[in-house]
Design a protein around this motif. Sequence first.
Motif, PDB file in Angstrom:
ATOM      1  N   ALA A  81       0.858  -1.188   0.000  1.00  0.00           N
ATOM      2  CA  ALA A  81       0.000   0.000   0.000  1.00  0.00           C
ATOM      3  C   ALA A  81       0.887   1.228   0.000  1.00  0.00           C
ATOM      4  O   ALA A  81       1.989   1.229   0.585  1.00  0.00           O
ATOM      5  N   ILE A  82       0.424   2.299  -0.654  1.00  0.00           N
ATOM      6  CA  ILE A  82       1.165   3.556  -0.727  1.00  0.00           C
ATOM      7  C   ILE A  82       0.247   4.680  -0.260  1.00  0.00           C
ATOM      8  O   ILE A  82      -0.893   4.792  -0.708  1.00  0.00           O
ATOM      9  N   PHE A  83       0.756   5.501   0.659  1.00  0.00           N
ATOM     10  CA  PHE A  83      -0.023   6.625   1.190  1.00  0.00           C
ATOM     11  C   PHE A  83       0.702   7.938   0.902  1.00  0.00           C
ATOM     12  O   PHE A  83       1.933   8.022   0.993  1.00  0.00           O
ATOM     13  N   SER A  84      -0.059   8.953   0.569  1.00  0.00           N
ATOM     14  CA  SER A  84       0.486  10.255   0.187  1.00  0.00           C
ATOM     15  C   SER A  84       1.180  10.945   1.359  1.00  0.00           C
ATOM     16  O   SER A  84       0.876  10.682   2.531  1.00  0.00           O
ATOM     17  N   PRO A  85       2.125  11.861   1.069  1.00  0.00           N
ATOM     18  CA  PRO A  85       2.802  12.625   2.124  1.00  0.00           C
ATOM     19  C   PRO A  85       1.803  13.410   2.975  1.00  0.00           C
ATOM     20  O   PRO A  85       0.738  13.811   2.495  1.00  0.00           O
ATOM     21  N   PHE A  86       2.163  13.651   4.232  1.00  0.00           N
ATOM     22  CA  PHE A  86       1.287  14.416   5.118  1.00  0.00           C
ATOM     23  C   PHE A  86       2.094  15.003   6.268  1.00  0.00           C
ATOM     24  O   PHE A  86       3.262  14.642   6.490  1.00  0.00           O
ATOM     25  N   TYR A  87       1.454  15.911   6.989  1.00  0.00           N
ATOM     26  CA  TYR A  87       2.076  16.561   8.154  1.00  0.00           C
ATOM     27  C   TYR A  87       1.367  16.089   9.414  1.00  0.00           C
ATOM     28  O   TYR A  87       0.137  15.939   9.432  1.00  0.00           O
ATOM     29  N   GLN A  88       2.159  15.887  10.474  1.00  0.00           N
ATOM     30  CA  GLN A  88       1.614  15.459  11.766  1.00  0.00           C
ATOM     31  C   GLN A  88       2.050  16.442  12.850  1.00  0.00           C
ATOM     32  O   GLN A  88       3.231  16.734  13.000  1.00  0.00           O
ATOM     33  N   GLY A  89       1.085  16.963  13.598  1.00  0.00           N
ATOM     34  CA  GLY A  89       1.367  17.976  14.607  1.00  0.00           C
ATOM     35  C   GLY A  89       2.022  17.428  15.859  1.00  0.00           C
ATOM     36  O   GLY A  89       2.255  16.218  16.002  1.00  0.00           O
ATOM     37  N   TYR A  90       2.303  18.348  16.795  1.00  0.00           N
ATOM     38  CA  TYR A  90       2.978  17.990  18.047  1.00  0.00           C
ATOM     39  C   TYR A  90       2.212  16.899  18.788  1.00  0.00           C
ATOM     40  O   TYR A  90       1.030  17.031  19.087  1.00  0.00           O
ATOM     41  N   HIS A  91       2.927  15.829  19.115  1.00  0.00           N
ATOM     42  CA  HIS A  91       2.383  14.780  19.981  1.00  0.00           C
ATOM     43  C   HIS A  91       1.042  14.241  19.478  1.00  0.00           C
ATOM     44  O   HIS A  91       0.173  13.880  20.273  1.00  0.00           O
ATOM     45  N   LYS A  92       0.864  14.183  18.171  1.00  0.00           N
ATOM     46  CA  LYS A  92      -0.377  13.718  17.579  1.00  0.00           C
ATOM     47  C   LYS A  92      -0.217  12.290  17.054  1.00  0.00           C
ATOM     48  O   LYS A  92       0.887  11.816  16.789  1.00  0.00           O
ATOM     49  N   GLY A  93      -1.351  11.613  16.909  1.00  0.00           N
ATOM     50  CA  GLY A  93      -1.379  10.289  16.321  1.00  0.00           C
ATOM     51  C   GLY A  93      -2.333  10.258  15.140  1.00  0.00           C
ATOM     52  O   GLY A  93      -3.281  11.041  15.081  1.00  0.00           O
ATOM     53  N   THR A  94      -2.075   9.381  14.202  1.00  0.00           N
ATOM     54  CA  THR A  94      -2.960   9.240  13.055  1.00  0.00           C
ATOM     55  C   THR A  94      -2.965   7.791  12.599  1.00  0.00           C
ATOM     56  O   THR A  94      -2.048   7.020  12.928  1.00  0.00           O
ATOM     57  N   HIS A  95      -3.992   7.406  11.846  1.00  0.00           N
ATOM     58  CA  HIS A  95      -4.128   6.030  11.371  1.00  0.00           C
ATOM     59  C   HIS A  95      -4.184   6.007   9.848  1.00  0.00           C
ATOM     60  O   HIS A  95      -4.715   6.916   9.214  1.00  0.00           O
ATOM     61  N   ARG A  96      -3.642   4.949   9.294  1.00  0.00           N
ATOM     62  CA  ARG A  96      -3.792   4.653   7.873  1.00  0.00           C
ATOM     63  C   ARG A  96      -4.364   3.239   7.788  1.00  0.00           C
ATOM     64  O   ARG A  96      -3.726   2.270   8.186  1.00  0.00           O
ATOM     65  N   VAL A  97      -5.591   3.162   7.278  1.00  0.00           N
ATOM     66  CA  VAL A  97      -6.340   1.907   7.275  1.00  0.00           C
ATOM     67  C   VAL A  97      -6.578   1.469   5.838  1.00  0.00           C
ATOM     68  O   VAL A  97      -6.800   2.301   4.941  1.00  0.00           O
TER      69      VAL A  97
END
Length: 202
Positions: free
Chosen positions: A91-107
């Motif tokens: 799987a390939i996911f596009s570039p992105f920005y993540q803020g201070y002490h943040k979490g994110t998911h790629r499903v």
Amino acid sequence: MATLCKKCCSYIFSLGLTALSLWLLLYQKTPTCSIEQFDVFALKETTTTNNNNSNNVHYDLKLKNRIINKGIYYDTLNVTFYEKNNFIGNAIFSPFYQGYHKGTHRVGDIEARGVQWENVTAAMMVFRVELATAVRYKHLLWKSKRHHLVVGADLKVNDQGSLVKGKGNKGITLISKAGNNNNKSRFELLGMLDILVFIHFL
């Protein structure tokens, strides 16, 4: 004597501020990458959607920025899955920005190509996931250079087709020995800078 003690306290205070500033400036932690969910539908015994004959694998990839004062810019995420040593999907996911002490998911879902499900006899299967990208850290006025991030982990799946998690029902963390070595060198550098600052004030 009082004047001397006052100067010593001033030097110690200045040393502390300088060390803290250097630490905040140089401190960088690679993000934590983990697989929180990994469902192999072909192994599930019961389903309401007739996925029992499906080759699909559903996954949930979590990325956590552990730094409290810096954001992270991710390049394209390349995620690759294996069954034993056999490639089964990516799987390939596009570039992105993540803020201070943040979490994110790629499903997402992949079709596990090439797996002979009818020959599976063990109570547990072992898959592998590998992630490759590059990250840049957002300082107050500039971005750091790119740091390559290559991590991976083995994923144990039970005969019900579900991920075998760690203690406390935690996901499986993707690790990299190279990343650990880089962190060690960074902390050694910080220690040397603290010593140089201390010598300067003596």
